[in-house]
Scaffold this motif. Structure first.
Motif, PDB file in Angstrom:
ATOM      1  N   GLU A   1      43.386  66.490   5.420  1.00 58.10           N
ATOM      2  CA  GLU A   1      43.097  67.523   6.581  1.00 58.10           C
ATOM      3  C   GLU A   1      44.320  67.962   7.066  1.00 58.10           C
ATOM      4  N   LYS A   2      45.409  67.403   6.975  1.00 57.07           N
ATOM      5  CA  LYS A   2      46.617  67.979   7.560  1.00 57.07           C
ATOM      6  C   LYS A   2      47.056  69.415   6.908  1.00 57.07           C
ATOM      7  N   SER A   3      46.603  69.413   5.586  1.00 53.37           N
ATOM      8  CA  SER A   3      47.090  70.515   4.679  1.00 53.37           C
ATOM      9  C   SER A   3      46.271  71.663   4.910  1.00 53.37           C
ATOM     10  N   GLN A   4      45.241  71.790   5.691  1.00 52.54           N
ATOM     11  CA  GLN A   4      44.368  72.760   5.912  1.00 52.54           C
ATOM     12  C   GLN A   4      44.862  73.673   7.180  1.00 52.54           C
ATOM     13  N   GLY A   5      45.826  73.294   7.814  1.00 54.32           N
ATOM     14  CA  GLY A   5      46.351  73.785   8.959  1.00 54.32           C
ATOM     15  C   GLY A   5      47.166  75.166   8.574  1.00 54.32           C
TER      16      GLY A   5
ATOM     17  N   ASN B   1      51.693  70.149  19.259  1.00 57.80           N
ATOM     18  CA  ASN B   1      51.527  69.717  18.226  1.00 57.80           C
ATOM     19  C   ASN B   1      52.818  68.812  17.769  1.00 57.80           C
TER      20      ASN B   1
ATOM     21  N   LEU C   1      54.154  68.956  14.361  1.00 53.13           N
ATOM     22  CA  LEU C   1      54.542  70.121  13.629  1.00 53.13           C
ATOM     23  C   LEU C   1      55.675  69.934  12.619  1.00 53.13           C
TER      24      LEU C   1
ATOM     25  N   TRP D   1      44.476  80.678  19.043  1.00 52.75           N
ATOM     26  CA  TRP D   1      44.115  79.752  17.702  1.00 52.75           C
ATOM     27  C   TRP D   1      45.477  79.099  17.216  1.00 52.75           C
TER      28      TRP D   1
ATOM     29  N   SER E   1      46.295  76.066  18.009  1.00 53.41           N
ATOM     30  CA  SER E   1      45.952  74.866  17.436  1.00 53.41           C
ATOM     31  C   SER E   1      45.791  74.758  15.867  1.00 53.41           C
ATOM     32  N   GLU E   2      45.661  75.992  15.235  1.00 58.60           N
ATOM     33  CA  GLU E   2      45.308  75.777  13.849  1.00 58.60           C
ATOM     34  C   GLU E   2      46.630  75.531  13.118  1.00 58.60           C
ATOM     35  N   VAL E   3      47.769  75.906  13.919  1.00 57.05           N
ATOM     36  CA  VAL E   3      49.094  75.846  13.075  1.00 57.05           C
ATOM     37  C   VAL E   3      49.621  74.514  12.872  1.00 57.05           C
ATOM     38  N   SER E   4      49.875  74.167  11.510  1.00 57.70           N
ATOM     39  CA  SER E   4      50.555  72.831  11.402  1.00 57.70           C
ATOM     40  C   SER E   4      51.912  72.999  10.870  1.00 57.70           C
TER      41      SER E   4
END
Length: 292
Positions: A3-7, A108, A111, A76, A78-81
């Protein structure tokens, strides 16, 4: 993918009209591996300066700062990982980007920030000293991972690095918890190496040296290594795949006689590299015998 990789990944570096360096290399690599990318250019050039003189399009410092403000308040965010930074156009840009990194970390704490301090090579600095100082003072302290070449690391710590022990000691002194150093001292004849140091691992990934390579290899390696970590791979496997991808891309480009990395025709080298990479475990600085 986890799930983390989708950021999303924010990539901040140079943009060239023709070529495969800076954002052109990093964005392509990340998107090829399935990551959404927000791309911010720091400077726009017709081509890499190594190909000859060209017009340099720059942004007023105040305007660049306003774009950073826009990103900080973007709905947006919060989309950034993860964030990856590379070449900067002046000494003010690293200060602006540091504000963005801090704002993202507040939202985050997990990050990942990869700082590729694009500033020099064997011949010394090729950016103004003020830009190099800006990267050193404002961005390196925030980095989860720093990816300098050996000569950039030597400038950052102020001493020559003749051995891999020197490189590891310098990496520890600089501060980021993870360090990937290109142009490390090879152990195999006719080779070149990428040295990775973290709290757990001291690894050397080596492959055959190909003379007169095109530019963009460092940009590509940083992006591939970040992507593999975001996929949830171990540090060793991420290093192996990233190094293999860069080496295979370089070998295919050289075989075609290309003056720019052939990303568009050899994208499979990034996603499923087949090139062999020699992986070695080095003695971690924490495991060295204590001096009496």
């Amino acid at each position: 993918m986890t799930e983390k990789s989708q950021g999303a990944v924010i990539v901040i570096s140079s943009h060239v009209v023709r070529g495969s360096v800076g954002n052109r290399a990093a964005v392509f690599a990340l998107e090829s591996l399935g990551f959404p990318v927000w791309a911010l250019p720091t400077v726009v050039l017709p081509w890499h300066p190594g190909h000859g003189p060209s017009t340099r399009l720059t942004f007023p410092e105040a305007d660049f700062d306003k774009v950073i403000d826009d990103l900080i308040r973007a709905p947006w965010l919060s989309e950034v990982s993860a964030v990856l930074t590379g070449y900067f156009g002046n000494g003010a840009q690293p200060r602006s980007v540091a504000r963005l990194i801090n704002a993202l970390k507040e939202r985050n704490p997990d990050l990942i920030y990869v700082c590729d301090p694009v500033m020099g090579d064997l011949g010394g600095l090729y950016v103004p000293e003020a830009t190099a100082i800006g990267i050193r003072d404002h961005l390196i302290p925030l980095a989860t991972i720093a990816t300098p070449n050996r000569y950039e690391l030597a400038w950052l710590v102020g001493s020559a690095l003749e051995t891999n022990k020197d490189i590891m000691d310098a990496a520890l002194s600089l501060g980021p918890p993870q360090m990937l150093v290109t142009s490390a001292v090879p152990m195999m004849a006719g080779g070149t190496g990428n040295l990775y140091l973290s709290g757990r691992n001291a690894l050397l990934a080596e492959h055959r040296l190909i003379e007169n390579p095109p530019n963009g290899l460092g940009d590509l390696l940083s992006a591939l290594f970040l992507a593999r970590l975001l996929e949830g791979l171990s540090e060793e496997r991420a290093l192996q795949l990233a190094t293999a991808g860069v080496y295979e891309m370089l070998a295919r480009t050289a075989k075609k006689g290309g003056d720019e990395l052939t990303l568009e025709s050899d994208a499979s080298s990034l996603s499923s590299p087949m090139a062999l990479v020699q992986m070695r475990r080095l003695v971690h600085p924490a495991q060295r015998p204590k001096q009496s």
